[in-house]
Design a protein around this motif. Sequence first.
Motif, PDB file in Angstrom:
ATOM      1  N   ASN A 109     -28.002 -54.109  -3.390  1.00 60.00           N
ATOM      2  CA  ASN A 109     -27.477 -52.745  -3.503  1.00 60.00           C
ATOM      3  C   ASN A 109     -28.539 -51.753  -3.025  1.00 60.00           C
ATOM      4  O   ASN A 109     -29.572 -51.586  -3.687  1.00 60.00           O
ATOM      5  N   PRO A 110     -28.312 -51.094  -1.862  1.00 53.95           N
ATOM      6  CA  PRO A 110     -29.334 -50.169  -1.339  1.00 53.95           C
ATOM      7  C   PRO A 110     -29.354 -48.809  -2.042  1.00 53.95           C
ATOM      8  O   PRO A 110     -30.248 -47.993  -1.800  1.00 53.95           O
ATOM      9  N   ALA A 111     -28.339 -48.573  -2.883  1.00 49.26           N
ATOM     10  CA  ALA A 111     -28.251 -47.264  -3.543  1.00 49.26           C
ATOM     11  C   ALA A 111     -29.309 -47.114  -4.628  1.00 49.26           C
ATOM     12  O   ALA A 111     -29.752 -48.092  -5.237  1.00 49.26           O
ATOM     13  N   HIS A 112     -29.728 -45.896  -4.871  1.00 51.34           N
ATOM     14  CA  HIS A 112     -30.698 -45.575  -5.921  1.00 51.34           C
ATOM     15  C   HIS A 112     -30.095 -44.534  -6.854  1.00 51.34           C
ATOM     16  O   HIS A 112     -29.313 -43.683  -6.430  1.00 51.34           O
ATOM     17  N   ALA A 113     -30.470 -44.606  -8.106  1.00 46.04           N
ATOM     18  CA  ALA A 113     -30.102 -43.542  -9.039  1.00 46.04           C
ATOM     19  C   ALA A 113     -30.892 -42.289  -8.653  1.00 46.04           C
ATOM     20  O   ALA A 113     -32.037 -42.387  -8.196  1.00 46.04           O
ATOM     21  N   TYR A 114     -30.269 -41.137  -8.816  1.00 45.38           N
ATOM     22  CA  TYR A 114     -30.985 -39.906  -8.455  1.00 45.38           C
ATOM     23  C   TYR A 114     -30.451 -38.716  -9.249  1.00 45.38           C
ATOM     24  O   TYR A 114     -29.390 -38.786  -9.880  1.00 45.38           O
ATOM     25  N   PHE A 115     -31.227 -37.657  -9.209  1.00 40.17           N
ATOM     26  CA  PHE A 115     -30.820 -36.385  -9.801  1.00 40.17           C
ATOM     27  C   PHE A 115     -30.529 -35.394  -8.682  1.00 40.17           C
ATOM     28  O   PHE A 115     -31.301 -35.303  -7.723  1.00 40.17           O
ATOM     29  N   ASP A 116     -29.416 -34.687  -8.810  1.00 40.39           N
ATOM     30  CA  ASP A 116     -29.171 -33.525  -7.957  1.00 40.39           C
ATOM     31  C   ASP A 116     -29.673 -32.306  -8.713  1.00 40.39           C
ATOM     32  O   ASP A 116     -29.119 -31.939  -9.752  1.00 40.39           O
ATOM     33  N   VAL A 117     -30.748 -31.707  -8.211  1.00 38.31           N
ATOM     34  CA  VAL A 117     -31.362 -30.547  -8.870  1.00 38.31           C
ATOM     35  C   VAL A 117     -30.962 -29.289  -8.102  1.00 38.31           C
ATOM     36  O   VAL A 117     -31.223 -29.174  -6.902  1.00 38.31           O
ATOM     37  N   PHE A 118     -30.326 -28.364  -8.804  1.00 37.99           N
ATOM     38  CA  PHE A 118     -29.894 -27.103  -8.192  1.00 37.99           C
ATOM     39  C   PHE A 118     -30.869 -26.000  -8.610  1.00 37.99           C
ATOM     40  O   PHE A 118     -31.093 -25.768  -9.803  1.00 37.99           O
ATOM     41  N   ILE A 119     -31.447 -25.366  -7.601  1.00 39.03           N
ATOM     42  CA  ILE A 119     -32.519 -24.393  -7.798  1.00 39.03           C
ATOM     43  C   ILE A 119     -31.958 -22.983  -7.916  1.00 39.03           C
ATOM     44  O   ILE A 119     -30.963 -22.645  -7.263  1.00 39.03           O
ATOM     45  N   LYS A 120     -32.592 -22.163  -8.758  1.00 46.07           N
ATOM     46  CA  LYS A 120     -32.199 -20.761  -8.881  1.00 46.07           C
ATOM     47  C   LYS A 120     -32.395 -20.052  -7.538  1.00 46.07           C
ATOM     48  O   LYS A 120     -33.336 -20.342  -6.797  1.00 46.07           O
ATOM     49  N   SER A 121     -31.495 -19.129  -7.256  1.00 45.77           N
ATOM     50  CA  SER A 121     -31.452 -18.499  -5.928  1.00 45.77           C
ATOM     51  C   SER A 121     -32.774 -17.821  -5.538  1.00 45.77           C
ATOM     52  O   SER A 121     -33.126 -17.779  -4.361  1.00 45.77           O
ATOM     53  N   ASP A 122     -33.503 -17.295  -6.515  1.00 43.30           N
ATOM     54  CA  ASP A 122     -34.774 -16.609  -6.213  1.00 43.30           C
ATOM     55  C   ASP A 122     -35.810 -17.542  -5.600  1.00 43.30           C
ATOM     56  O   ASP A 122     -36.741 -17.093  -4.923  1.00 43.30           O
ATOM     57  N   TYR A 123     -35.658 -18.850  -5.847  1.00 41.82           N
ATOM     58  CA  TYR A 123     -36.631 -19.832  -5.356  1.00 41.82           C
ATOM     59  C   TYR A 123     -36.165 -20.523  -4.078  1.00 41.82           C
ATOM     60  O   TYR A 123     -36.900 -21.326  -3.516  1.00 41.82           O
ATOM     61  N   VAL A 124     -34.929 -20.213  -3.643  1.00 41.89           N
ATOM     62  CA  VAL A 124     -34.405 -20.862  -2.439  1.00 41.89           C
ATOM     63  C   VAL A 124     -34.792 -20.034  -1.218  1.00 41.89           C
ATOM     64  O   VAL A 124     -33.995 -19.276  -0.656  1.00 41.89           O
ATOM     65  N   ASN A 125     -36.022 -20.166  -0.822  1.00 38.62           N
ATOM     66  CA  ASN A 125     -36.531 -19.540   0.394  1.00 38.62           C
ATOM     67  C   ASN A 125     -37.691 -20.375   0.913  1.00 38.62           C
ATOM     68  O   ASN A 125     -38.222 -21.243   0.212  1.00 38.62           O
ATOM     69  N   SER A 126     -38.076 -20.143   2.154  1.00 42.29           N
ATOM     70  CA  SER A 126     -39.081 -20.979   2.817  1.00 42.29           C
ATOM     71  C   SER A 126     -40.446 -20.926   2.123  1.00 42.29           C
ATOM     72  O   SER A 126     -41.219 -21.883   2.196  1.00 42.29           O
ATOM     73  N   ASP A 127     -40.772 -19.833   1.431  1.00 44.81           N
ATOM     74  CA  ASP A 127     -42.067 -19.708   0.757  1.00 44.81           C
ATOM     75  C   ASP A 127     -42.116 -20.515  -0.535  1.00 44.81           C
ATOM     76  O   ASP A 127     -43.115 -21.173  -0.842  1.00 44.81           O
ATOM     77  N   SER A 128     -41.036 -20.448  -1.301  1.00 38.37           N
ATOM     78  CA  SER A 128     -41.036 -21.064  -2.637  1.00 38.37           C
ATOM     79  C   SER A 128     -40.624 -22.533  -2.636  1.00 38.37           C
ATOM     80  O   SER A 128     -41.032 -23.286  -3.521  1.00 38.37           O
ATOM     81  N   ILE A 129     -39.808 -22.938  -1.670  1.00 38.21           N
ATOM     82  CA  ILE A 129     -39.228 -24.276  -1.722  1.00 38.21           C
ATOM     83  C   ILE A 129     -40.286 -25.374  -1.634  1.00 38.21           C
ATOM     84  O   ILE A 129     -40.144 -26.441  -2.254  1.00 38.21           O
ATOM     85  N   ASN A 130     -41.358 -25.127  -0.883  1.00 39.80           N
ATOM     86  CA  ASN A 130     -42.427 -26.126  -0.783  1.00 39.80           C
ATOM     87  C   ASN A 130     -43.145 -26.295  -2.115  1.00 39.80           C
ATOM     88  O   ASN A 130     -43.538 -27.412  -2.494  1.00 39.80           O
ATOM     89  N   LYS A 131     -43.319 -25.174  -2.833  1.00 34.57           N
ATOM     90  CA  LYS A 131     -43.941 -25.241  -4.166  1.00 34.57           C
ATOM     91  C   LYS A 131     -43.034 -25.982  -5.149  1.00 34.57           C
ATOM     92  O   LYS A 131     -43.493 -26.732  -6.001  1.00 34.57           O
ATOM     93  N   VAL A 132     -41.735 -25.740  -5.012  1.00 39.63           N
ATOM     94  CA  VAL A 132     -40.759 -26.427  -5.863  1.00 39.63           C
ATOM     95  C   VAL A 132     -40.802 -27.924  -5.593  1.00 39.63           C
ATOM     96  O   VAL A 132     -40.800 -28.744  -6.522  1.00 39.63           O
TER      97      VAL A 132
END
Length: 297
Positions: A109-132
Amino acid sequence: MSGKHQYKTISLFTAGVITTISITLVLFLLGLTFLVGFTAKGISSYLKENMGISIELAESIDEASIAKIQKGLNANPYVKSVIYISKDEAKKQLVEDLGRDPEEVLGYNPAHAYFDVFIKSDYVNSDSINKVEASLKAQSLQGATIVNNIVYNEKDIINANSKLSLIGSILIILAVILVFISFTLIRSIIQLNIYSKRFLINTMQLVGATNSFIRRPFMWRMILSGILAAILANLAITGVVYYVTNIMPETLSIVTMYELLIVYGLVLVFGIFIAAFATAFAVNRYLRMTTNKLYHA
């Protein structure tokens, strides 16, 4: 005589209906533009917060530790929500996407368990996403690494921000164009309605009536049409909002009653203003005409 009077009444009624419908359609489009403009921030946040980051979990993580890991992820200030996808659920998704069971081909089975993490809109930008991303990679459980891989598309995030800014600019331009078109269209319609009364206007001028006295009944009639058109446009906007929130309940958080009331008010103000200004403009055209020119108008 009565037949002629009836024909005239029907003509005036028809002209009034056409004018009101035309103003309603323009105000409806203008109101929708205002609504999208006022809810732009909410729409932006909604779109950004639906761009998830997938955290592929290490094979060593057992089911008993999942709740602790999820709680730890939720504790981060940039996290809006976390959804756990088990290995079996991930496999089902793979089967749906590929059209066959990959385990039959690969032998595992090649599938892996994972979490879908949804980020607050203030952090969804090119500056913050790398830190996240760095913060998520550093997540651990009792000193052991829990993250096998992190998957997200940074280009999509950058594109989303640039496109949302572009949409905002387009909406402003569209609103200006709609106001100009609405004024031109309504002025033309009103001018056609007043055309049949140009001789009456001239006669009133000849007997000493002032311009404001002649203009007043036309203004009031069209202002009432503008108010009625605004009410109809607001009802149509309410219908659109009701329909959208019914098929997509999650959008209820985007459209607030406060913003909706502001839109209703603006539609009403524009309905009155455009109708009054366009009427004054149209009537003034005939007020400035001499008797000879009226026959060639």
